[in-house]
Design an enzyme around this catalytic site. Sequence first.
Site, short mmCIF file in Angstrom:
data_model
loop_
_atom_site.label_atom_id
_atom_site.label_comp_id
_atom_site.label_asym_id
_atom_site.label_seq_id
_atom_site.Cartn_x
_atom_site.Cartn_y
_atom_site.Cartn_z
N CYS A 157 -21.69 4.12 -9.86
CA CYS A 157 -21.60 3.05 -11.05
C CYS A 157 -22.67 2.04 -10.95
CB CYS A 157 -20.14 2.35 -11.01
SG CYS A 157 -19.05 3.47 -11.61
N GLU A 215 -16.72 1.48 -15.33
CA GLU A 215 -18.18 1.09 -15.88
C GLU A 215 -18.73 2.00 -16.66
OE1 GLU A 215 -16.89 1.23 -12.60
OE2 GLU A 215 -17.78 -0.23 -11.39
N VAL A 236 18.12 3.25 7.15
CA VAL A 236 16.65 3.27 7.02
C VAL A 236 16.06 2.08 6.74
CG1 VAL A 236 15.03 4.57 5.59
CG2 VAL A 236 16.77 5.75 6.28
N ALA A 237 16.58 1.23 5.79
CA ALA A 237 16.14 -0.15 5.43
C ALA A 237 16.34 -1.00 6.64
CB ALA A 237 17.07 -0.90 4.50
N MET A 256 30.47 1.36 -2.25
CA MET A 256 31.87 1.37 -1.62
C MET A 256 31.87 2.17 -0.32
SD MET A 256 32.90 -0.76 -4.07
CE MET A 256 34.73 -1.01 -3.34
#
Length: 351
Positions: free
Chosen positions: A93, A61, A289-290, A172
Amino acid sequence: MSNSNHTQAAQDRYFMMLAIEQAKQGLYTTRPNPAVGCVIVQAGMVVGQGFHPKAGQPHAEVFALKDAGAQAVGATAYVTLEPCSHTGRTPPCALGLIEAGVQRVVIAGLDPNPQVAGRGVQLLEQAGIDVTVGVLTEQAEALNRGFLKAMRTQMPYVRLKIATSLDGRTAMATGESKWITSVAAREDVQKLRALSGAIITGSETIVTDDPQLNVRSTQLGVPAEQVPTPKVVVLDRRQRLAHNAQSEYQLCRRADTLYWRKDDLAELLRHLVSEHQCYDVLVEAGASVAGSFLCQQLVDELIVYQAPCLLGAAAQPMVNFHPLSLSEQLRFKVSSHEQLGPDLKLTLYPL
Ligand code: AOF
Ligand code: ZN
């Protein structure tokens, strides 16, 4: 709706869209503050515009009002977030808009920051300003997922990114993975990193890939040096990594890397919000972890970069979890899909 109301609603959406475009200019640089844009309109013409560039610097702003000068008197201000009512690093603001003589303020959505939370609107209305809330709310909120979620729940917005082959393989069996996805897909990952207050990875990823996990893109629209460096968090339950300047791994030589040695991922996420103001968190790690983040329902958004190649059944899977029946599957809703160079990018929400 009468004809003139209809015209006004359409005009409001148009000018709010311009304010959102302003806000986007700060997307990668305002953290932990939200990206906010403002447009000042006098008699149907834009007379001022601005955005919040960086925490500690003036809010949107202030720049827009300065740009408008005396033309702010009697004007309408379009702001993508409720104007603040608190004195933080900068003055409120809402008072700035009142003092500038603005007649009407259109806001995309309220600011859930407990220091503001409706008090900005209240100040404006008490000063006799006509306030409209709720124009292009969803589009404006999409810019600040982390900030908004953290203010509302004290938990960060978590994105899980996985790069895979067509058969859902990420490396791989030997760990070899450079590279499965294209340069275009990897450039896009830079944007995810640049949005993030923290990047979480696993000790296994450090040992096998020795990643840098930094922001080095030239395609963010701002110089990479202006993007606050994401905090790196290494999940290191088994304490495999010692951190010191001589470490053989790049991230372990960085003094600000955080090692998390507890099992509790939800506690880590809360800690990142409360202690480090990390509101957007990116998980870039391996299958285990995923799997933990997904199975503990800690993921808000899954981003899959899929390369059109097959790596075979011996290659590593994208998520390590073991449902016993179809009823234990994890399901998602596709939010968007796009092609990046030769690869596909899928953005999904867990159901
Ligand atoms: C606005 N306009 O452009 C932004 C707002 O530490 P400060 O003083 O910069 O205040 C940060 C807080 O202000 C932030 O947490 C959010 O509630 C609000 N951000 N407000 O009126 C802006 N960026
Ligand atoms: Zn403000």
